[in-house]
Design a protein around this motif. Structure first.
Motif, mmCIF file in Angstrom:
data_model
loop_
_atom_site.group_PDB
_atom_site.id
_atom_site.type_symbol
_atom_site.label_atom_id
_atom_site.label_comp_id
_atom_site.label_asym_id
_atom_site.label_seq_id
_atom_site.Cartn_x
_atom_site.Cartn_y
_atom_site.Cartn_z
ATOM 1 N N ARG A 172 54.293 19.315 -30.531
ATOM 2 C CA ARG A 172 55.461 19.946 -29.541
ATOM 3 C C ARG A 172 55.973 19.032 -28.308
ATOM 4 O O ARG A 172 56.656 18.294 -27.688
ATOM 5 C CB ARG A 172 57.267 19.691 -30.303
ATOM 6 N N TRP A 173 55.054 20.084 -27.497
ATOM 7 C CA TRP A 173 54.758 20.032 -26.483
ATOM 8 C C TRP A 173 54.324 18.411 -25.942
ATOM 9 O O TRP A 173 54.870 18.745 -24.720
ATOM 10 C CB TRP A 173 54.197 21.569 -26.143
ATOM 11 N N LEU A 174 53.181 18.260 -26.404
ATOM 12 C CA LEU A 174 52.729 17.290 -25.923
ATOM 13 C C LEU A 174 53.253 16.021 -26.079
ATOM 14 O O LEU A 174 53.443 14.926 -25.320
ATOM 15 C CB LEU A 174 51.574 17.393 -26.959
ATOM 16 N N ASP A 186 50.034 33.083 -31.245
ATOM 17 C CA ASP A 186 50.127 33.123 -29.615
ATOM 18 C C ASP A 186 50.184 32.023 -28.729
ATOM 19 O O ASP A 186 49.873 31.338 -28.532
ATOM 20 C CB ASP A 186 48.903 34.359 -29.039
ATOM 21 N N VAL A 187 51.757 31.815 -29.029
ATOM 22 C CA VAL A 187 52.551 30.376 -28.350
ATOM 23 C C VAL A 187 53.151 30.414 -26.691
ATOM 24 O O VAL A 187 53.571 31.829 -26.612
ATOM 25 C CB VAL A 187 53.228 29.961 -29.275
ATOM 26 N N HIS A 215 59.472 26.514 -24.631
ATOM 27 C CA HIS A 215 60.371 26.445 -24.078
ATOM 28 C C HIS A 215 60.498 24.193 -23.813
ATOM 29 O O HIS A 215 61.008 24.007 -22.951
ATOM 30 C CB HIS A 215 60.730 27.153 -23.015
ATOM 31 N N GLY A 216 59.194 24.265 -24.062
ATOM 32 C CA GLY A 216 59.136 22.718 -23.454
ATOM 33 C C GLY A 216 58.566 22.667 -22.349
ATOM 34 O O GLY A 216 59.012 21.727 -21.828
#
Length: 340
Positions: A102-104, A132-133, A139-140
């Motif tokens: 999702r971040w990508l 371990d995010v 939070h993007g």
């Protein structure tokens, strides 16, 4: 007193600037070109360093590689003409891959191809405890800025270790940020190998469906990294193997293609090409990467072209051959069209 204070300030500033200069030259978190002193880039914090590397040119990539340390070995250069970015990191589990995907996407990733390492431990619910995010991923946001990271003692320690070639890992990233297994990594000794029984749940394939849903327009290729034949024999001994096979075969309902390189073979029945039975040497890694790129090979099996019954039978034959001394280990071609 003022003279001593001035000397202290000057010394402090010199130390800070020296540390910053060393960190910029070694670049342990990959904000730039990496280590310009030795060309070896170590995996001190892949969850941050790979995000920094991606953000240098997000529009460049049409392909993503996701997974754990067993996926870091996939060389993007061998997947041409695709322009792949390898965002796999050590101990990565599917519960982390979903937020990273999702971040990508939030930062411009538009892959037509996604290659996912599907280590079987992801079907054990206990791996959720390993998630371990980093906060910036959750939070993007972008990773911490360069100046903040490179004025830290952690970064300085990493830079010093890199200069001294004192990485605790048996592999490193080269100037292209592709993994190289060190020649002194050692060889695998299966003597005394014992695995505990795991409760694997095929229904956890839903986590991979979440991952696919982040990039619904992409072609997804899942693959099980090689495991030593001794590891597979242990999975059979502990009664884990039936759900292992059901779980991996369940991936065929989510991914367009699924490959399994853990099937006992002449590759995985050898101890000289792996340092721990899970991470293999450069030649094996190049071979499986080319297979994922569509080259013909007899290493591995194309799971999505097999029924569950045929998949089980193939494993039964391979393990029987391994127990008989490695004679006539089945070699199943995984032929098929190249990845488009």
């Amino acid at each position: 007193m003022d003279r001593y204070l001035k000397h202290w300030v000057v010394a402090t500033v010199a130390l800070v600037l020296g540390a910053l200069a060393l960190n910029l030259l070694v670049d342990p978190l990959w904000y730039g070109r990496g280590n310009r002193l030795t060309g070896r880039n170590y995996e001190f914090n892949e969850r941050v360093s790979k995000a920094n590397l991606f953000l240098q040119d997000p529009a460049r990539y049409d392909c993503l590689i996701l997974g754990s340390s067993t996926s870091t070995i996939v060389h993007p250069s061998l997947l041409a003409p695709h322009r792949c970015f390898n965002l796999a990191f050590s101990a990565g589990v599917v519960g982390e891959l979903v937020p990273y995907a999702r971040w990508l996407r939030a930062h411009g990733a538009k892959p037509s191809l996604v290659i996912v390492g599907t280590d079987y431990v992801n079907f054990d619910a206990r791996v959720d405890d390993q998630v371990d995010v980093p906060d910036f991923v959750a939070h993007g946001e972008a990773p911490p800025p360069l100046w903040k990271s490179y004025l830290s003692l952690d970064a300085l320690l990493w830079s010093v270790l890199a200069v001294l070639d004192q990485s605790p890992y048996p592999k490193f990233y080269d100037e292209r940020f592709e993994v190289v297994v060190r020649p002194d990594a050692g060889t695998f000794d299966p003597e005394g190998l014992r695995l505990s029984r795991r409760t694997l749940e095929p229904a956890r394939v839903a986590r991979y469906r979440e991952l696919h849903d982040v990039f619904p327009e992409a072609r997804f290729v899942g693959w099980m990294p090689p495991l030593s034949a001794w590891h597979l024999a242990e999975l059979e001994r502990t009664g884990t193997l039936p759900n292992y096979l059901r779980s991996l075969h369940a991936l065929t309902s989510v991914f367009d293609e699924v490959y399994d390189f853990a099937l006992p073979s002449d590759v995985t029945a050898s101890t000289g090409n792996t340092y721990d039975g899970r991470h293999y040497g450069n030649e094996v890694n190049a071979r499986l990467t080319r297979r994922l790129a569509g080259h013909e090979d007899t290493f591995g099996v194309r799971v999505d072209r097999l029924s569950l019954e045929a998949y089980r039978a193939l494993y039964g034959e391979a393990l029987q051959a391994f127990r008989a001394g490695g004679q006539a280990l089945p070699s199943t071609p995984v032929s098929g069209p190249p990845v488009p």
